[in-house]
Design an enzyme around this catalytic site. Structure first.
Site, PDB file in Angstrom:
ATOM      1  N   MET A  60       0.783  -1.224   0.000  1.00  0.00           N
ATOM      2  CA  MET A  60       0.000   0.000   0.000  1.00  0.00           C
ATOM      3  C   MET A  60       0.823   1.286   0.000  1.00  0.00           C
ATOM      4  O   MET A  60       0.277   2.362  -0.205  1.00  0.00           O
ATOM      5  CB  MET A  60      -0.951   0.017   1.205  1.00  0.00           C
ATOM      6  CG  MET A  60      -0.295  -0.107   2.565  1.00  0.00           C
ATOM      7  SD  MET A  60       0.408   1.420   3.284  1.00  0.00           S
ATOM      8  CE  MET A  60      -1.045   2.431   3.454  1.00  0.00           C
ATOM      9  N   TYR A  61       2.132   1.207   0.200  1.00  0.00           N
ATOM     10  CA  TYR A  61       2.925   2.429   0.227  1.00  0.00           C
ATOM     11  C   TYR A  61       2.886   3.117  -1.133  1.00  0.00           C
ATOM     12  O   TYR A  61       3.308   2.546  -2.148  1.00  0.00           O
ATOM     13  CB  TYR A  61       4.380   2.137   0.606  1.00  0.00           C
ATOM     14  CG  TYR A  61       4.596   1.658   2.019  1.00  0.00           C
ATOM     15  CD1 TYR A  61       3.627   1.825   3.001  1.00  0.00           C
ATOM     16  CD2 TYR A  61       5.782   1.046   2.386  1.00  0.00           C
ATOM     17  CE1 TYR A  61       3.830   1.382   4.303  1.00  0.00           C
ATOM     18  CE2 TYR A  61       6.003   0.607   3.689  1.00  0.00           C
ATOM     19  CZ  TYR A  61       5.017   0.777   4.636  1.00  0.00           C
ATOM     20  OH  TYR A  61       5.228   0.340   5.926  1.00  0.00           O
ATOM     21  N   SER A  62       2.369   4.327  -1.136  1.00  0.00           N
ATOM     22  CA  SER A  62       2.260   5.126  -2.368  1.00  0.00           C
ATOM     23  C   SER A  62       1.610   4.335  -3.495  1.00  0.00           C
ATOM     24  O   SER A  62       2.063   4.352  -4.647  1.00  0.00           O
ATOM     25  CB  SER A  62       3.640   5.640  -2.794  1.00  0.00           C
ATOM     26  OG  SER A  62       4.185   6.490  -1.807  1.00  0.00           O
TER      27      SER A  62
END
Length: 323
Positions: A60-62
């Site tokens: 889910m990071y960026s």
């Protein structure tokens, strides 16, 4: 660089893990303070040159772009078998049913997406990002075990849950002959030490490696309390961490500054040295958006705090609400 086994597993990791939440397209997802690929790559390269072999990101990071940037950089700067890549699953990556959580469907779907973004055939460490109260733990642990047996994942780990939940997951895996978690990624720093009550003793007893995130309390331990950075201005989650205990936390941060001044070193080195000396800690998960962040982290490996300094750093802590 120093290297340790991650828990009782045979996996060797550097004493520092480069957390990659700060790498990603700022316009994608919720991390508006992240570095784009051009600015991220020199830091990943520098980490490799410093001997760091352990890199942790999350799907889910960026909006997945952290995995993409990390994967491309590692393929250019290191051999695949020389690095340990960790990523996580739980947070929704799209809208609609089955878009999040730790169901069998979600796990098997998201590992394939992560592998594609990372540009690799397998992940060394696949971690559950949060506890999923809506999926039976038996379903989650069996799905993770199947990924290990399929060769898509080498080891599994967990992040951010209660000690009783972690113990339950380990028991379910052992009872059924499934793969057990070898690591716990939890929040631990001089401003948040609640994990010392149950989770850390449990991990030590069970031989689980501990890889704490936010080791510098999102930078709060590295600068004057009133000083602002791009992250502190934009990161709503980081801001919320200190609202209820701000006065007590400020005093601890000031004590870090005192110890650092007496030593003649940056505050980050003192805060990290404290964490590195704690029993059971394998590899703090350092973030780096500037070259000096990596310099301070590596230098912290050589800082040996005295018992008196440890007492001084710890004595002002007050209990915090559980995160």
């Amino acid at each position: 660089m120093e290297y340790l086994k991650l828990g009782r597993s045979g996996l060797e990791v550097s004493r520092l893990c480069l957390g990659c939440m700060g790498f990603g397209v700022p316009e994608r997802g919720t991390i508006s303070w992240s570095l784009n690929e051009e600015d991220s790559r020199p830091l990943i390269k520098k980490a490799i040159e410093a001997g760091i072999n352990f890199f942790s990101t999350a799907n889910m990071y960026s909006d997945g772009t952290s995995e993409e940037i990390l994967g491309r950089a590692l393929s250019d700067y290191a051999r695949r078998d020389e690095v340990v890549i960790a990523t996580k699953v739980f947070v929704p990556m799209r809208k609609g049913p089955n878009a999040m959580g730790l169901s069998r469907k979600a796990i098997l779907t998201e590992i394939d997406h992560s592998l594609k973004r990372l540009g690799t055939d397998y992940v060394d460490l696949y971690q559950t990002h949060r506890w999923d109260p809506n999926t039976p733990i038996e379903e989650t642990m069996e799905a993770l075990h199947d990924l290990v047996k399929a060769g898509k994942v080498r080891y599994i780990g967990a992040s951010s849950m209660s000690a009783w939940q972690f113990a339950k997951a380990q028991h379910v895996a052992e009872r059924n002959g499934w793969t057990r978690f070898i690591s716990m990624e939890n929040r631990l720093n001089l401003l948040y030490r609640e994990e010392e009550r149950e989770m850390i003793p449990l991990c030590i007893d069970e031989g689980v490696g501990i890889t704490p995130y936010l080791p510098l309390a999102a930078g709060r331990l590295t600068r004057d309390w009133s000083e602002q950075t791009s992250r502190s201005e934009k990161d709503a989650i980081a801001k919320a961490l200190f609202v209820k205990t701000e006065e007590a936390d400020r005093k601890v941060a000031e004590r870090v500054a005192e110890v650092a001044a007496n030593r003649g070193v940056p505050r980050a080195q003192i805060a990290l040295a404290w964490l590195l000396q704690k029993e059971g800690i394998t590899a703090p998960m350092i973030g780096a958006t500037q070259s000096r962040h990596l310099d301070d982290a590596v230098s912290a490996l050589s800082v040996q705090l005295t018992p008196e300094e440890v007492v001084s750093l710890e004595e002002l802590y007050v209990p915090h609400p559980l995160a």
